[in-house]
Design a protein around this motif. Structure first.
Motif, PDB file in Angstrom:
ATOM      1  N   TRP A   1       0.854  -1.271  -0.041  1.00  0.00           N
ATOM      2  CA  TRP A   1       0.122  -0.051  -0.015  1.00  0.00           C
ATOM      3  C   TRP A   1       0.923   1.020   0.020  1.00  0.00           C
ATOM      4  O   TRP A   1       0.569   2.223  -0.833  1.00  0.00           O
ATOM      5  CB  TRP A   1      -1.078   0.054   1.115  1.00  0.00           C
ATOM      6  N   PHE A   2       1.993   1.297   0.804  1.00  0.00           N
ATOM      7  CA  PHE A   2       2.858   2.303   0.551  1.00  0.00           C
ATOM      8  C   PHE A   2       3.343   2.641  -0.794  1.00  0.00           C
ATOM      9  O   PHE A   2       3.440   3.693  -1.291  1.00  0.00           O
ATOM     10  CB  PHE A   2       4.016   2.199   1.632  1.00  0.00           C
ATOM     11  N   VAL A   3       3.941   1.397  -1.395  1.00  0.00           N
ATOM     12  CA  VAL A   3       4.190   1.600  -2.970  1.00  0.00           C
ATOM     13  C   VAL A   3       3.275   2.159  -3.706  1.00  0.00           C
ATOM     14  O   VAL A   3       3.295   3.082  -4.461  1.00  0.00           O
ATOM     15  CB  VAL A   3       4.694   0.250  -3.372  1.00  0.00           C
ATOM     16  N   ALA A   4       1.856   1.680  -3.748  1.00  0.00           N
ATOM     17  CA  ALA A   4       0.647   2.247  -4.459  1.00  0.00           C
ATOM     18  C   ALA A   4       0.443   3.631  -4.118  1.00  0.00           C
ATOM     19  O   ALA A   4       0.106   4.347  -5.101  1.00  0.00           O
ATOM     20  CB  ALA A   4      -0.289   1.535  -4.186  1.00  0.00           C
ATOM     21  N   VAL A   5       0.259   4.157  -2.922  1.00  0.00           N
ATOM     22  CA  VAL A   5      -0.016   5.376  -2.655  1.00  0.00           C
ATOM     23  C   VAL A   5       1.073   6.543  -2.750  1.00  0.00           C
ATOM     24  O   VAL A   5       0.785   7.450  -3.281  1.00  0.00           O
ATOM     25  CB  VAL A   5      -0.509   5.572  -0.975  1.00  0.00           C
ATOM     26  N   SER A   6       2.295   6.058  -2.356  1.00  0.00           N
ATOM     27  CA  SER A   6       3.351   6.968  -2.630  1.00  0.00           C
ATOM     28  C   SER A   6       3.668   7.250  -4.085  1.00  0.00           C
ATOM     29  O   SER A   6       4.008   8.449  -4.650  1.00  0.00           O
ATOM     30  CB  SER A   6       4.666   6.581  -1.842  1.00  0.00           C
ATOM     31  N   SER A   7       3.372   6.102  -5.107  1.00  0.00           N
ATOM     32  CA  SER A   7       3.540   6.117  -6.462  1.00  0.00           C
ATOM     33  C   SER A   7       2.558   7.236  -7.106  1.00  0.00           C
ATOM     34  O   SER A   7       2.799   7.903  -7.889  1.00  0.00           O
ATOM     35  CB  SER A   7       3.533   4.919  -6.999  1.00  0.00           C
ATOM     36  N   ALA A   8       1.251   7.359  -6.479  1.00  0.00           N
ATOM     37  CA  ALA A   8       0.234   7.970  -7.018  1.00  0.00           C
ATOM     38  C   ALA A   8       0.567   9.449  -6.612  1.00  0.00           C
ATOM     39  O   ALA A   8       0.484  10.318  -7.502  1.00  0.00           O
ATOM     40  CB  ALA A   8      -1.169   7.706  -6.213  1.00  0.00           C
ATOM     41  N   VAL A   9       0.994   9.775  -5.241  1.00  0.00           N
ATOM     42  CA  VAL A   9       1.439  11.184  -4.845  1.00  0.00           C
ATOM     43  C   VAL A   9       2.560  11.679  -5.767  1.00  0.00           C
ATOM     44  O   VAL A   9       2.583  12.754  -6.116  1.00  0.00           O
ATOM     45  CB  VAL A   9       1.732  11.072  -3.590  1.00  0.00           C
ATOM     46  N   HIS A  10       3.461  10.554  -5.991  1.00  0.00           N
ATOM     47  CA  HIS A  10       4.751  11.233  -6.682  1.00  0.00           C
ATOM     48  C   HIS A  10       4.202  11.189  -8.074  1.00  0.00           C
ATOM     49  O   HIS A  10       4.763  12.550  -8.931  1.00  0.00           O
ATOM     50  CB  HIS A  10       5.774  10.036  -6.776  1.00  0.00           C
ATOM     51  N   ALA A  11       3.486  10.807  -8.512  1.00  0.00           N
ATOM     52  CA  ALA A  11       3.015  10.925 -10.244  1.00  0.00           C
ATOM     53  C   ALA A  11       2.288  12.036 -10.176  1.00  0.00           C
ATOM     54  O   ALA A  11       2.346  12.915 -11.182  1.00  0.00           O
ATOM     55  CB  ALA A  11       2.181   9.674 -10.767  1.00  0.00           C
ATOM     56  N   ALA A  12       1.449  12.404  -9.203  1.00  0.00           N
ATOM     57  CA  ALA A  12       0.561  13.714  -9.333  1.00  0.00           C
ATOM     58  C   ALA A  12       1.367  14.888  -9.182  1.00  0.00           C
ATOM     59  O   ALA A  12       1.238  15.902 -10.114  1.00  0.00           O
ATOM     60  CB  ALA A  12      -0.503  13.556  -8.305  1.00  0.00           C
ATOM     61  N   ILE A  13       2.315  14.902  -8.101  1.00  0.00           N
ATOM     62  CA  ILE A  13       3.265  15.917  -8.116  1.00  0.00           C
ATOM     63  C   ILE A  13       4.216  16.171  -9.416  1.00  0.00           C
ATOM     64  O   ILE A  13       4.368  17.361  -9.761  1.00  0.00           O
ATOM     65  CB  ILE A  13       4.101  15.692  -6.898  1.00  0.00           C
ATOM     66  N   MET A  14       4.766  15.295 -10.006  1.00  0.00           N
ATOM     67  CA  MET A  14       5.437  15.193 -11.211  1.00  0.00           C
ATOM     68  C   MET A  14       4.653  15.649 -12.274  1.00  0.00           C
ATOM     69  O   MET A  14       5.216  16.331 -13.214  1.00  0.00           O
ATOM     70  CB  MET A  14       6.027  13.957 -11.510  1.00  0.00           C
ATOM     71  N   ALA A  15       3.513  15.262 -12.303  1.00  0.00           N
ATOM     72  CA  ALA A  15       2.661  15.753 -13.608  1.00  0.00           C
ATOM     73  C   ALA A  15       2.450  17.324 -13.703  1.00  0.00           C
ATOM     74  O   ALA A  15       2.472  17.812 -14.676  1.00  0.00           O
ATOM     75  CB  ALA A  15       1.241  14.949 -13.548  1.00  0.00           C
ATOM     76  N   VAL A  16       1.892  17.932 -12.308  1.00  0.00           N
ATOM     77  CA  VAL A  16       1.680  19.038 -12.153  1.00  0.00           C
ATOM     78  C   VAL A  16       3.192  19.937 -12.595  1.00  0.00           C
ATOM     79  O   VAL A  16       3.124  20.854 -13.263  1.00  0.00           O
ATOM     80  CB  VAL A  16       1.196  19.629 -10.928  1.00  0.00           C
ATOM     81  N   GLN A  17       4.185  19.365 -12.195  1.00  0.00           N
ATOM     82  CA  GLN A  17       5.630  20.265 -12.316  1.00  0.00           C
ATOM     83  C   GLN A  17       5.879  19.909 -14.051  1.00  0.00           C
ATOM     84  O   GLN A  17       6.476  21.000 -13.983  1.00  0.00           O
ATOM     85  CB  GLN A  17       6.790  19.429 -11.449  1.00  0.00           C
ATOM     86  N   SER A  18       5.547  18.859 -14.236  1.00  0.00           N
ATOM     87  CA  SER A  18       5.908  18.787 -15.625  1.00  0.00           C
ATOM     88  C   SER A  18       5.032  19.889 -16.717  1.00  0.00           C
ATOM     89  O   SER A  18       5.814  19.977 -17.740  1.00  0.00           O
ATOM     90  CB  SER A  18       5.522  17.249 -16.303  1.00  0.00           C
ATOM     91  N   LEU A  19       3.896  20.116 -16.416  1.00  0.00           N
ATOM     92  CA  LEU A  19       3.091  20.847 -17.128  1.00  0.00           C
ATOM     93  C   LEU A  19       3.750  22.392 -16.996  1.00  0.00           C
ATOM     94  O   LEU A  19       3.382  23.153 -17.962  1.00  0.00           O
ATOM     95  CB  LEU A  19       1.468  20.881 -16.684  1.00  0.00           C
TER      96      LEU A  19
END
Length: 127
Positions: free
Chosen positions: A74-92
């Motif tokens: 669950w840590f891998v799943a949730v931290s991956s979602a948070v990491h992806a969301a932050i990176m997507a915003v920063q990428s844009l």
């Protein structure tokens, strides 16, 4: 193939990818590294490589007994979602980082979805 067995396979596969963040950044820097220049030139990036490699090893070890390692998964799943969301915003907001929208952002979302779907199914069916 049942959910438990698929979960075991994905823990090993995704764990191996987590262990390979450094080499992936050398092959495709715009999709995996967040700084200019060689991937290994950034101390921050090397810290991330170390953290992900360590997590990858523990994911591979968790494949032996996924139901005994539920909190790690669950840590891998949730931290991956948070990491992806932050990176997507920063990428844009930074054109030089838009390669991440085709690299590590979808890869992290795949990890999130796979574990969030498979873990509950594996828990219901048991080993």
């Amino acid at each position: 193939m049942n959910a438990y067995r698929l979960l075991q396979i994905l823990l090993v596969a995704f764990g191996a990818v987590f262990c390979l963040v450094g080499p992936l950044a050398m092959v495709w820097p715009s999709g995996w590294a967040w700084h200019e220049g060689p991937p290994m030139a950034s101390q921050y990036f090397m810290m991330i490589v170390g953290v992900y490699a360590t997590l990858g090893v523990f994911m591979i070890l968790a494949a032996r007994n996924p139901l005994g390692n539920v909190s790690l998964i669950w840590f891998v799943a949730v931290s991956s979602a948070v990491h992806a969301a932050i990176m997507a915003v920063q990428s844009l907001s930074a054109p030089m980082h838009q390669g991440h929208l085709l690299g590590d952002v979808p890869a992290l979302l795949l990890v999130t979805i796979a574990f969030a779907v498979l873990l509950p199914k594996a828990q219901r069916s048991g080993a």
